[in-house]
Write a protein that holds these residues in place. Structure first.
Motif, PDB file in Angstrom:
ATOM      1  N   TYR A  39       0.849  -1.216   0.000  1.00  0.00           N
ATOM      2  CA  TYR A  39       0.000   0.000   0.000  1.00  0.00           C
ATOM      3  C   TYR A  39       0.875   1.253   0.000  1.00  0.00           C
ATOM      4  N   PRO A  40       0.563   2.219  -0.770  1.00  0.00           N
ATOM      5  CA  PRO A  40      -0.435   2.160  -1.845  1.00  0.00           C
ATOM      6  C   PRO A  40       0.129   1.462  -3.070  1.00  0.00           C
ATOM      7  N   HIS A  76      -6.851  -8.753  13.647  1.00  0.00           N
ATOM      8  CA  HIS A  76      -7.222  -8.115  14.913  1.00  0.00           C
ATOM      9  C   HIS A  76      -6.508  -6.768  15.066  1.00  0.00           C
ATOM     10  N   PRO A 130      -5.654  -3.591  12.688  1.00  0.00           N
ATOM     11  CA  PRO A 130      -5.660  -2.932  11.369  1.00  0.00           C
ATOM     12  C   PRO A 130      -4.270  -2.413  11.015  1.00  0.00           C
ATOM     13  N   MET A 131      -4.038  -2.327   9.745  1.00  0.00           N
ATOM     14  CA  MET A 131      -2.721  -1.914   9.266  1.00  0.00           C
ATOM     15  C   MET A 131      -2.309  -0.565   9.846  1.00  0.00           C
ATOM     16  N   GLU A 132      -3.285   0.358   9.848  1.00  0.00           N
ATOM     17  CA  GLU A 132      -2.974   1.688  10.365  1.00  0.00           C
ATOM     18  C   GLU A 132      -2.511   1.618  11.809  1.00  0.00           C
ATOM     19  N   LEU A 133      -3.143   0.707  12.598  1.00  0.00           N
ATOM     20  CA  LEU A 133      -2.791   0.558  14.008  1.00  0.00           C
ATOM     21  C   LEU A 133      -1.415  -0.081  14.151  1.00  0.00           C
ATOM     22  N   ASP A 144      -1.751   6.925  17.069  1.00  0.00           N
ATOM     23  CA  ASP A 144      -2.218   8.183  16.507  1.00  0.00           C
ATOM     24  C   ASP A 144      -2.947   7.949  15.179  1.00  0.00           C
ATOM     25  N   VAL A 145      -3.407   6.724  14.987  1.00  0.00           N
ATOM     26  CA  VAL A 145      -4.216   6.430  13.819  1.00  0.00           C
ATOM     27  C   VAL A 145      -5.526   7.211  13.893  1.00  0.00           C
ATOM     28  N   LEU A 146      -6.074   7.234  15.104  1.00  0.00           N
ATOM     29  CA  LEU A 146      -7.339   7.931  15.305  1.00  0.00           C
ATOM     30  C   LEU A 146      -7.095   9.244  16.026  1.00  0.00           C
ATOM     31  N   ARG A 147      -7.983  10.161  15.729  1.00  0.00           N
ATOM     32  CA  ARG A 147      -7.946  11.412  16.481  1.00  0.00           C
ATOM     33  C   ARG A 147      -8.583  11.143  17.832  1.00  0.00           C
TER      34      ARG A 147
END
Lengths: 415, 900
Positions: free
Chosen positions: B52-53, B116, B118-121, B155-158
């Motif tokens: 990705y990407p 369990h 996610p990639m972003e995490l 910091d994947v999520l605000r």
């Protein structure tokens, strides 16, 4: 014997209080309604018809303005001078009861008003005074005529062409569900009368109501809102006792409502490509070169990083203005409701993140009244809603995606 | 999950690189900066989650003909083995995962065992770098708390709390339960109020317009009624104005009629009485004058008849002779003059003849020579003279030839001495030339000798020729003399013949001895003149005889009238003849005219006179009928003229009335009807004037009404531009719809904010205890004096991360705790978070980059031990560019160092 020539008009809805915040647009649409009616009268005069049939809802409500009244009377006078009879059956918007406008207006003598629920039959004559046909009509006496008026019409018993004129809801007609159920009837009610033509009004979609009956809705003469798209007009028909009538549609509406669906992909993340996409897709879907004014509503769909931006009113206005200017449109509305942020909601559903926690709560809310009560805002802006829980649950639609779009940071590689 | 073996075909700058035996616990990787630590981490991420990407993947090999591709052998947490292969080409992405004898196509999807996290995490939490640490240090306390406690450091999520604040802010900008601020809903409510007011105003205006329209209709009715009344009065006035003059005229005509006693008698009178009277009297005078003139004319004619006398008749008896001779008298007198001219011309020619004869005759001309001259044959004389002259020229020629015969030229021979001298000279030159061999001399000598020989030959020939010529000359002379004699003899004969021609004419002898053409010329001229004289004399004689006869006639006539036979005498006789002819004409005309007068003119004049007298009497009678009371003719005439005028006026007036009023009879009936009509206006000017005043009043009232109507119409026209009720209603509808949308949106935002708030709370409740407990455990292993991690709330109820010291005192995780302590806390926290995130799922590899770099020796050893402990549950990749760190960790943990 020569054919009986008629113009069939329905649902002019003059003086409609048009939707919209822009005064200029509302005024233009009101003028457009009048222009459309005037165009219809021009056609009637040009084609030297024997009669004009108005199948109800000539005006929108009893608050008919004085100017529009005068306009209507002038147009009727024009037809009178051209030797055209006008047969006008009142509808639910312009009922014929005493003290209502249709009843009180000083109609010229060429206008015959069918304002009673009891059908009456009027003969038609040619310029030489020879009888050439009959029109049977009935009108809505009140604004909520619930009875089947068509059933009261007497069957045709003469060799001359016979026309039925009525403002009614043929239950099987396309789009019937969108209209109030006034003067309801079935196709078989019409078939039994052995009429040569049924001039119907009420449903705004132009159509023939059935293969077995020569009944047509002319549709309204000017689209009134974004849902009433495409050319609008009247039907010209030549009727004799021998051949089946083949109405000719005559467009008279000067303003056309159009709808365009534009799907946006994730790759469009800047305003400029989005404008280009909108311009291209609108041009492809709407024939803009017909010399008429087009009012276009665009439904945006798909997933785009711009979904959040376009949720802001000012951004949306900017976009509208850009596209409208580019296409030289009188009016353009862009609805971004179906445009979603490009967030993979499912990816977070099983994760140990607060987003997964949000999804879990949202999943429970449709069934869990206690939870709903718990998260219910202290003050509800829509205090008018009858069922607060149902209302709150209706707000959940798409909320998970909105939550995700708000929470997930917009970082390269994260989508 | 642990990676046991890694074969890299190509990935970033790694090409054909193999890691055949990677440690399954702590993997110490030592390499310089830019050696590929980030590349290796990205490879691990791609191994677990895919490329990705895909578009513009940053780790495409540097060699253009290679694609990212790698294989790895894995050992799962349950001890089973697995294999993975991924490849990213230009056009496609492929991947396979082999586990438990099953091969699964991955395409570019993540491994089933990593879902369990996610990639972003994973990207955010499973890689701990110095950069993370620096970014953390830049955050506020509150952000750190949100990050660690709200999002477990990801910091994947605000932070939910931040989003909630935004939602509430946006919600408040749309709608507020109180009256503060200017939310959109408030503006819409105001707009609705305005639109409602506009609707009310529009309805009011519409009502006013309708009221005005009703007023307008009432006015229209009044105006129509007024116009009708106006029309009637107007019509009455117009009719009255038309009928009054008509009636007046009719009355005038009636008055005139009363003044005429007998209309028919007056009508019988002729037009222009005065002129008629004058005409008749003129006719009478004319007739009398005509008779008088005829009498005078007749008397004069009689005189003409008496004047024609007998002498006139005698002269007229000679009329033809006089006329004939009068025509000839001029020619007769001219002929006499012409004859005298001919005689004079003949005398002149005779004088010329005498002069010519003097040239050739030996005596004067005599009439007797005329016959000799006439008898000369001129052609013969001319031939003879030519012949004589030819003989004379021949004799001259022969004499001349005889004279020239002794002068014949002959060429003389060359001298013998010259020839000899030349021959000798030639020999003299030849001999020396031959002797001394001088070619020039010898040549010249030969030439001279040859010339001498030639001279001798030529001389001989010339001498023979000379002798022969002398003989011939002698013979010719004899012959010439003989010819001369013959010619002279013929000359003599010819001269004699010429003399014979002249007969008796004494021609001079010298001319006859040697005659020539001059002689002939003179003779010829004399013959011509003599001929002319003969002709002239003959003609004069002949015309004189004729003249004499005519002259006798003239003498006979003139003697009758005692006149000379001349032009003058004849002229006078002609005058007598003219007088006689005129007297005769007058006589005859007078006789004829006198006859006409008696027959025609006298009766006509008398008849005219009688007619005029009769008309005069008739006129007197008519006047007496038309004006019976008039005492005298002139009085009657004047009275009649007046009556005539009256009758004419009546006729003109009636004709004009009929012409101007074709419906005169109807009008007369209308006049009678007018007085009887219901409108109270009599047929008089006074009444009409009164009606006009009423009309003006009515017009003024109508003008007022029309003005009012105009104002009303203008107001109504203006009202077309008034906002109709429908327009504000349309706006209200739109405003209500917008208001509903705004409120719905606000409720939706509020609902979402509450959901986020609750989710945040629940998340913390659910995960914090486990993470804090695990982190405390890790921390106490590194730093003995810190026993536990926990949270504390500040006065605002805000939650913060804290650490409990040996005494159980909570210390906020912030300064004044040392940087090293904070690093240890973060490492502990991170290890606990990944343990918590993996839970009982597959433990994913962890990446630490220079994590222990600022730690003191003892703590580094403790840290290494903690990592070793953590590596029992998961594979940990520890990257460092410092050799001493790698060496220290190698010594502490016993792990091998992998160099890249």
């Amino acid at each position: 014997m020569a054919s009986l020539r008629l113009i069939h008009i329905a649902d002019a809805h003059l003086d409609t209080p048009f939707y919209g915040r822009e005064e200029s647009l509302r005024r233009r649409l009101r003028e457009a309604c009048r222009e459309a009616f005037k165009n219809a009268v021009d056609e009637a005069i040009d084609r030297d018809v024997h009669a004009v049939l108005i199948a109800g809802d000539l005006f929108d409500n009893d608050r008919l303005s004085f100017a529009t009244e005068q306009f209507i009377l002038v147009e009727m006078e024009r037809m009178k001078e051209a030797g055209i009879r006008v047969l006008y059956a009142t509808g639910n918007h312009d009922p014929g009861r005493a003290n209502y406008r249709a009843h009180d207006l000083a109609w010229p003598e060429n206008v015959h008003l069918f304002r009673s629920a009891n059908p009456e039959t009027v003969p038609l004559h040619d310029s030489g005074g020879q009888k050439i046909g009959y029109v049977t009509g009935a009108g809505h006496n009140s604004a909520k005529e619930g009875s089947n008026l068509a059933a009261l019409y007497e069957p045709s018993s003469d060799e001359l062409p016979h026309i039925g004129l009525l403002h009614a809801q043929v239950l099987s007609a396309a789009g019937a569900e969108a209209h109030e159920r006034y003067a309801p009837c079935t196709v078989s009610d019409l078939v039994g009368k052995q009429y040569n033509y049924w001039a119907l009004g009420h449903i705004h979609i132009r159509q023939r109501v059935g293969d077995d009956v020569p009944g047509w809705y002319a549709g309204n003469i000017q689209g009134r809102n974004p849902g009433e798209t495409g050319p609008k007009g009247v039907l010209y028909v030549e009727i004799d006792r021998v051949s089946a009538p083949e109405p000719e549609f005559i467009p008279v509406a000067p303003v056309i409502w159009d709808k365009a669906d534009v799907s946006v992909s994730r790759s469009i993340s800047q305003l400029e490509p989005l404008v280009n996409r909108l311009v291209g897709d609108i041009k492809a879907q709407v024939a803009l070169d017909d010399g008429l004014e087009h009012l276009i509503r665009v439904d945006l769909s798909g997933e785009s990083p711009l979904a959040g931006e376009l949720n802001r009113h000012d951004n949306l206005e900017d976009l509208c203005e850009r596209v409208r200017t580019e296409l030289d449109l009188a009016w353009l509305e862009i609805k971004p409701g179906a445009l979603l942020p490009p967030v993979d909601v499912e990816k977070f559903r099983e994760s140990r993140t607060v987003l997964a926690e949000i999804f879990e709560i949202m999943d429970r809310l449709p069934q869990d009244d206690e939870l709903l009560e718990d998260i219910c805002p202290m003050h509800i802006a829509r205090s008018d809603v009858p069922d607060k829980k149902a209302y709150l649950r209706s707000l959940l639609e798409g909320l998970d995606r909105q939550a995700a779009s708000l929470l997930v940071r917009d970082k390269p590689g994260t989508h | 999950m642990r990676i046991k073996k890694l074969d890299i075909d190509a990935f970033g700058h790694f090409t054909d690189r193999s890691f055949p035996e990677l440690p399954t616990g702590l993997v110490l990787i030592h390499g310089e900066n830019e050696a590929g630590k980030s590349t290796l981490f990205s490879l691990l991420k791609a191994m677990l989650y895919g490329f990705y990407p895909v578009a513009d993947y940053p780790y495409r090999p540097w060699h253009v003909d290679r694609y990212p591709e790698f294989r790895a052998s894995l050992v799962m947490d349950d001890g089973t083995e697995a294999g993975i292969h991924r490849k990213l080409t230009k056009m496609s992405v492929s991947g396979t995962f082999r586990h438990n004898d099953q091969i699964r196509e991955l395409s570019n999807h993540d491994l089933p065992v990593v879902r369990h996290v996610p990639m972003e995490l994973y990207d955010s939490l499973y890689a701990l770098t110095q950069k993370n640490k620096r970014e953390l240090e830049q955050r506020t306390r509150r952000e750190i708390d949100d990050l660690l406690l709200g999002d477990l450091g990801s910091d994947v999520l605000r932070p939910a709390r931040e989003v909630v604040e935004e939602l509430e802010s946006e919600g408040s900008s749309l709608w507020r339960p109180d009256k503060r601020g200017q939310p959109a809903d408030k503006r819409l409510r105001e707009a609705l109020r305005e639109a409602g007011k506009a609707r009310k105003d529009a309805a009011k205006i519409d009502g006013e317009i309708r009221e005005k329209a009703r007023q307008l209709w009432a006015l229209e009715k009044q105006i129509e009624d007024g116009k009708e009344k106006l029309g009637k009065i107007n019509a009455k006035i117009r009719t009255g104005e038309k009928l009054i003059p008509l009636r007046r005229k009719l009355e005038q005509i009636a008055e005139w009629r009363r003044g005429v006693a007998d209309m028919e008698a007056v009508k019988k009178l002729p037009d222009g009485l005065e002129s008629e009277k004058k005409r008749i009297q003129g006719d009478l005078a004319d007739a009398e004058e005509s008779i008088r003139k005829l009498d005078g004319e007749k008397q004069k004619l009689n005189e003409d008849i008496l004047r024609f006398s007998d002498e006139h008749r005698r002269v007229l008896s000679y009329k033809s002779k006089i006329t004939n001779l009068a025509l000839k008298i001029s020619a007769h007198e001219k002929e006499q003059k012409d004859i005298e001219g001919l005689k004079l011309k003949a005398e002149k020619s005779e004088s010329e003849l005498q002069r010519l004869s003097g040239e050739i005759l030996s005596s004067d001309w005599d009439e007797a020579f005329s016959d000799s001259l006439r008898s000369i044959v001129l052609p013969d004389l001319k031939t003879r003279i030519y012949e004589y002259e030819r003989y004379r020229r021949e004799a001259g020629d022969i004499e001349s030839e005889l004279k020239n015969t002794s002068d014949v030229f002959m060429m003389s021979p060359i001298s013998g001495r010259v020839i000899l001298a030349g021959g000798l000279t030639g020999l003299a030159l030849l001999l020396p030339g031959l002797l001394f061999s001088y070619p020039v001399l010898s040549g010249a000598g030969i030439a001279l000798c040859l010339l001498a020989v030639s001279g001798l030959v030529l001389n001989s020939h010339l001498r023979r020729q000379r002798e022969s010529a002398k003989e011939k000359e002698k013979e010719r002379k004899v012959k010439l003399q003989e010819s001369l004699d013959g010619v002279k003899s013929r000359m003599k004969g010819t001269a004699g013949a010429i003399r014979d021609n002249f007969g008796a004419m004494p021609v001079a002898g010298s001319l006859l001895e040697n005659p020539d053409m001059d002689l002939y010329q003179v003779v010829e001229s004399m013959r011509r003149i003599l001929g002319e004289v003969d002709v002239l004399r003959e003609e004069a004689e002949s015309r004189h005889e004729e003249w004499k006869k005519t002259h006798a006639d003239f003498q006979a006539l003139t003697s009758e009238f005692a006149e000379e036979p001349s032009s003058e005498g004849i002229g006078r006789i002609q005058q007598h003849l003219g007088d006689a002819e005129k007297a005769k004409d007058d006589f005859e005309r007078a006789r004829q005219r006198t006859s006409e007068i008696e027959r025609d003119d006298y009766p006509k004049a008398k008849e005219k006179y009688a007619k005029a007298a009769e008309e005069n009497e008739d006129l007197k009678a008519k006047l007496s009928d038309a004006a019976p009371g008039a005492p005298a003719f002139d009085d009657a005439l004047n009275e009649a003229k007046k009556l005539q005028n009256t009758v004419r006026r009546i006729a003109d007036a009636e004709e004009q009335l009929e012409e101007n009023n074709p419906d005169l009879e109807e009008l007369k009936a209308e006049i009678k009807e007018y007085e009887r009509s219901e409108e109270n206006i009599r047929l008089s000017l006074e009444e009409i004037e009164v009606a006009k005043i009423r009309l003006n009043d009515l017009n003024e009232k109508l003008a007022d009404l029309r003005e009012k109507r105009g104002n009303l119409k203008a107001e109504l026209e203006q009202s077309r531009d008034q906002v109709s009720v429908g327009e504000p209603e349309g706006e209200i509808e739109a405003l209500l719809e917008e208001q509903e949308a705004v409120r719905t949106k606000r409720d939706r935002l509020a609902l979402l904010a509450n959901i986020l708030r609750k989710a945040d709370r629940d998340f913390r409740d659910k995960h914090q205890p486990d993470v804090l407990k695990g982190a405390g455990k890790y921390l106490s292993g590194i730093a003995k004096k810190y026993k536990k991690l926990t949270t504390i709330n500040d006065v605002e109820g805000r939650e913060s991360l804290a650490v409990l010291d040996e005494k159980g005192t909570p210390l906020k995780v912030e300064f004044p705790l040392s940087g090293g302590t904070l690093d240890q806390i973060y490492l502990s926290f991170r290890l606990a978070v990944v343990d918590h995130l993996d839970g009982d799922q597959e433990h994913l590899p962890l990446l630490l980059d220079e994590t222990l770099i600022n730690w003191d020796d003892e703590r580094m050893i403790q840290g290494a031990k903690i990592l070793l402990e953590a590596a029992r549950r998961r594979q940990i990749f520890f990257f460092t560019c410092h050799g001493w760190v790698a060496e220290s960790l190698c010594k502490t943990t016993g792990s091998d160092v992998v160099k890249i």
